[in-house]
Every structure is written in structure tokens, then in C-alpha cells.
Design a protein around this motif. Structure first.
Motif, PDB file in Angstrom:
ATOM      1  N   UNK A 152      -8.570  -5.593   4.054  1.00 39.39           N
ATOM      2  CA  UNK A 152      -8.907  -6.142   2.604  1.00 39.39           C
ATOM      3  C   UNK A 152      -8.267  -5.105   1.704  1.00 39.39           C
ATOM      4  N   UNK A 153      -7.251  -5.611   0.926  1.00 44.15           N
ATOM      5  CA  UNK A 153      -6.491  -4.764  -0.001  1.00 44.15           C
ATOM      6  C   UNK A 153      -6.782  -5.139  -1.696  1.00 44.15           C
ATOM      7  N   UNK A 154      -7.346  -4.038  -2.319  1.00 47.31           N
ATOM      8  CA  UNK A 154      -7.644  -4.703  -3.787  1.00 47.31           C
ATOM      9  C   UNK A 154      -6.647  -3.537  -4.482  1.00 47.31           C
ATOM     10  N   UNK A 155      -5.770  -4.297  -5.292  1.00 44.99           N
ATOM     11  CA  UNK A 155      -4.786  -3.415  -6.083  1.00 44.99           C
ATOM     12  C   UNK A 155      -4.221  -2.005  -5.361  1.00 44.99           C
ATOM     13  N   UNK A 156      -3.659  -2.614  -4.283  1.00 51.97           N
ATOM     14  CA  UNK A 156      -2.912  -1.508  -3.259  1.00 51.97           C
ATOM     15  C   UNK A 156      -3.693  -0.448  -2.350  1.00 51.97           C
ATOM     16  N   UNK A 157      -5.113  -0.704  -2.740  1.00 56.69           N
ATOM     17  CA  UNK A 157      -6.153   0.388  -1.941  1.00 56.69           C
ATOM     18  C   UNK A 157      -6.924  -0.299  -0.932  1.00 56.69           C
ATOM     19  N   UNK A 158      -6.881   0.014   0.337  1.00 55.05           N
ATOM     20  CA  UNK A 158      -7.713  -0.522   1.427  1.00 55.05           C
ATOM     21  C   UNK A 158      -8.907  -0.378   1.169  1.00 55.05           C
ATOM     22  N   UNK A 159      -9.969  -1.488   1.078  1.00 51.03           N
ATOM     23  CA  UNK A 159     -11.158  -1.417   0.640  1.00 51.03           C
ATOM     24  C   UNK A 159     -12.101  -1.678   1.941  1.00 51.03           C
ATOM     25  N   UNK A 160     -11.568  -2.448   2.834  1.00 52.29           N
ATOM     26  CA  UNK A 160     -12.632  -3.009   3.854  1.00 52.29           C
ATOM     27  C   UNK A 160     -11.827  -3.483   5.011  1.00 52.29           C
ATOM     28  N   UNK A 161     -12.430  -3.726   6.042  1.00 50.16           N
ATOM     29  CA  UNK A 161     -11.771  -4.660   7.282  1.00 50.16           C
ATOM     30  C   UNK A 161     -12.769  -5.879   7.492  1.00 50.16           C
ATOM     31  N   UNK A 162     -11.890  -6.923   7.913  1.00 53.56           N
ATOM     32  CA  UNK A 162     -12.508  -7.727   8.575  1.00 53.56           C
ATOM     33  C   UNK A 162     -12.004  -8.148   9.808  1.00 53.56           C
TER      34      UNK A 162
END
Lengths: 198, 135
Positions: B22-32
Motif C-alpha cells: 500500500x503506497x501513499x504519496x510514494x511511501x509504503x505504508x502497509x501490506x495486504x
């Protein structure tokens, strides 16, 4: 915000709204009915969205009150056998926390299952029955049987069955159908006010 | 705000489970977990669920460091490799190849791991090679 949801997910959004996690008035729900086959796989007796103003039906859609949600045929009859049943599954747990991460109802910033006070660190499988019962009890009046936990579980533990049994108790004891109505107050929120309900 | 779900492979072990970063504005914030992945079928272990966590850690090594007078200093890849080659050469000449051990990583591909054992056995002359992918 437009959201496509199955009936269970719709009920889940109702519970999230009651706990201040989503703003119900800003949601536009597009409900999707499940097919009979899907409802059967999930052992779901409420496969039709009831709140969504827009519903996409799935002919032949599943009947309400259809396949049984009860534990017959899955769970042994005798209490001792049931204990063994759950012990067997609990011992397969690799403590990946997938059931917590995947759960739409698990939003607490501080999770009891990640607190060393409740769960000893570095112990796999986790203590039986505490680990899974902590989650199960927290699911009272929250779990709407979307089965995300069960589907991500690498050990294939029948978690939804466990949470359903808690949900059944909540319904029998408090008359609370999880996610059924926007007005009814969840029993665990009520319990904070002593004597509010006998 | 730009959100992306990037289908990729968990970097941790040899199983290679499918994950959606899960990438928000170029930063990985989570995994699904990726349900369509033939290996993992939507399931992950504790490490997989947290595969994004190390990516943006401030203490993560991103450049080679060399110890000079007991202090770690940033250096170039060329210089770092020169230092390593020189030291390995000296150790081999001094105490022999069997005093060298090589540790590989589960974060490498099969091909990279193969190359490293080739380097250990063929060039350094040691069978002392292991890795953390034997989970």
C-alpha cells in the motif's frame, strides 16, 4: 464516498459508524447481493444488503434466512470435544496477526493482543485459549462474519465460527443483531453505564 | 494524496508470497496479502504482514560504510569493495580459506544466492556458506 459492499460489509460499516470510525452520512453505499452459492460457502443467512440505497442484485440471489449460520456439522457436540477442537486449531496458530490486520472491525491503536501484559512475546503457538478468546470477546457486537480473518489465516483456523458463536450469544442475551440497525446501541458500549439495561 | 496498491513479492524468505504494497504519496505504508497469488493464496506470516516496515526506517543502511580509526564513514561502492577484497585476500593468505565464512540472505534471489556460493567455493575456496532462508 461511494463504497461497494456485500451485506456483511454493509453491516460492518454500520458498526464502524457507531464507533466513530466512519461518517455514515458521507457514505454512499452500493450494495451487492451475494449468490446462493456464495452465501452457502459463507454459511450466511443475511446475504442481502438492507441499508444501501443502490443494490446490485445477483440472480439467482441468495434467500434471506437461507443456509444455516449455526455450528452444526462443524463443531463437535460434547463440551470436552469442543475444547479439544479449539485446542487443536489454536495449536496450529503461527501468531501472524493476520486475523487482526485483516479485520475491518479491528481499529484500536493499541491492540490487547500486542500488549505483553496480555500476550507473552515470542511464544508460538500462543497460549490457549486466551489469545483467540481475547479477539473473540472483542468481536462481540462487532463481527459481521465477512470472513476476512478466516481467509487470511495461514493455519486455516475457523475463526469466523468462533466469532459467530459470540455474536449468537450477543443476540440471544441482549437482543442485539450486529450491524442490523443504525439505532440500536451495542451491548458493550451500553455496559459502560451501569444499570442502563437489566 | 495519491494511493497505489503495488503487486509485488514479499522480500523475506524463499517462499515468495504475493503482497500488495500500500503506497501513499510514494511511501509504503502497509501490506495486504494477494489472494490471486498461486503460492500464498492470500495468506502471509508475521514478517510478510510487516514487509513494508523496514523500507523507510531512518537507521536502514542505504550506502556503504567503512570503519576508519574505529569510526564508520560513508564511502563509495568501489572503495568499499576494494577494502573487502583486500581484507579477504589477507585472511586467506594468513589463516587459510577455511577461516572465512559467507552469509547470504533470504532477501536475495535464487540466482544471487547461487552466485554468492559460487564466489565462496570457487573464488574464496571455502564451503562455509549459509543463509537465513532455511525457515
Amino acid at each position: 464516498l461511494g463504497t461497494v459492499c456485500r451485506a456483511c460489509e454493509e453491516r460492518g460499516l454500520v458498526e464502524l459508524a457507531k464507533r466513530g470510525q466512519v461518517d455514515w452520512d458521507r457514505l454512499h453505499l452500493i450494495g451487492v447481493e451475494c449468490t446462493s452459492e456464495e452465501a452457502q460457502i459463507c454459511r450466511c443467512s443475511h446475504p442481502r444488503p438492507t441499508h444501501a440505497p443502490t443494490v446490485v442484485d445477483a440472480p439467482p440471489s441468495a434467500p434471506e434466512g437461507g443456509p444455516s449460520e449455526d455450528s452444526a456439522g462443524v463443531l463437535p457436540e460434547a463440551v470436552e470435544d469442543r475444547l479439544e477442537f479449539w485446542r487443536y486449531w489454536s495449536e496450529r496458530c503461527i501468531k501472524c496477526y493476520g486475523c487482526v490486520y485483516a479485520c475491518p472491525q479491528c481499529f484500536c491503536p493499541a491492540c490487547a493482543l500486542e500488549s505483553p501484559l496480555w500476550v507473552e512475546r515470542g511464544r508460538v503457538p500462543p497460549p490457549f485459549p486466551a489469545f483467540h478468546l481475547i479477539k473473540a470477546i472483542h468481536m462481540a457486537g462487532r463481527c459481521t462474519s465477512c470472513r476476512e480473518c478466516e481467509l487470511v489465516c495461514p493455519a486455516e483456523i475457523p475463526l469466523t465460527l468462533l466469532y459467530r458463536m459470540v455474536g449468537r450469544d450477543v443476540e440471544d442475551l441482549f437482543g442485539y443483531g450486529t450491524g442490523a440497525s443504525l439505532e440500536a446501541v451495542p451491548p458493550l458500549l451500553l455496559a459502560l453505564e451501569e444499570g442502563a439495561r437489566a | 494524496m495519491r494511493y497505489q496498491s503495488v503487486l509485488t513479492i514479499c522480500p523475506f524468505c524463499g517462499v515468495g508470497c504475493g503482497i500488495h504494497l500500500q503506497v501513499m504519496d510514494g511511501a509504503a505504508i502497509g501490506v495486504l496479502p494477494a489472494r490471486s497469488h498461486p503460492v500464498s493464496e492470500g495468506r502471509l506470516c508475521a514478517k510478510g504482514w510487516n514487509a513494508h516496515a523496514f523500507l523507510h526506517r531512518p537507521d536502514r543502511l542505504t550506502r556503504p560504510l567503512a570503519r576508519e580509526n574505529g569510526e564508520l564513514k560513508e564511502t563509495s561502492w568501489g572503495q568499499a569493495l576494494d577494502i573487502v577484497a583486500d581484507r579477504l585476500d589477507k585472511i586467506r593468505a594468513g589463516t587459510g580459506s577455511d577461516t572465512i565464512g559467507v552469509l547470504s540472505s533470504a532477501k536475495c534471489t535464487n540466482e544471487e544466492n547461487y552466485l554468492l556460493q559460487k564466489l565462496a567455493r570457487g573464488a574464496l575456496g571455502t564451503n562455509n556458506i549459509d543463509h537465513c532462508a532455511r525457515l
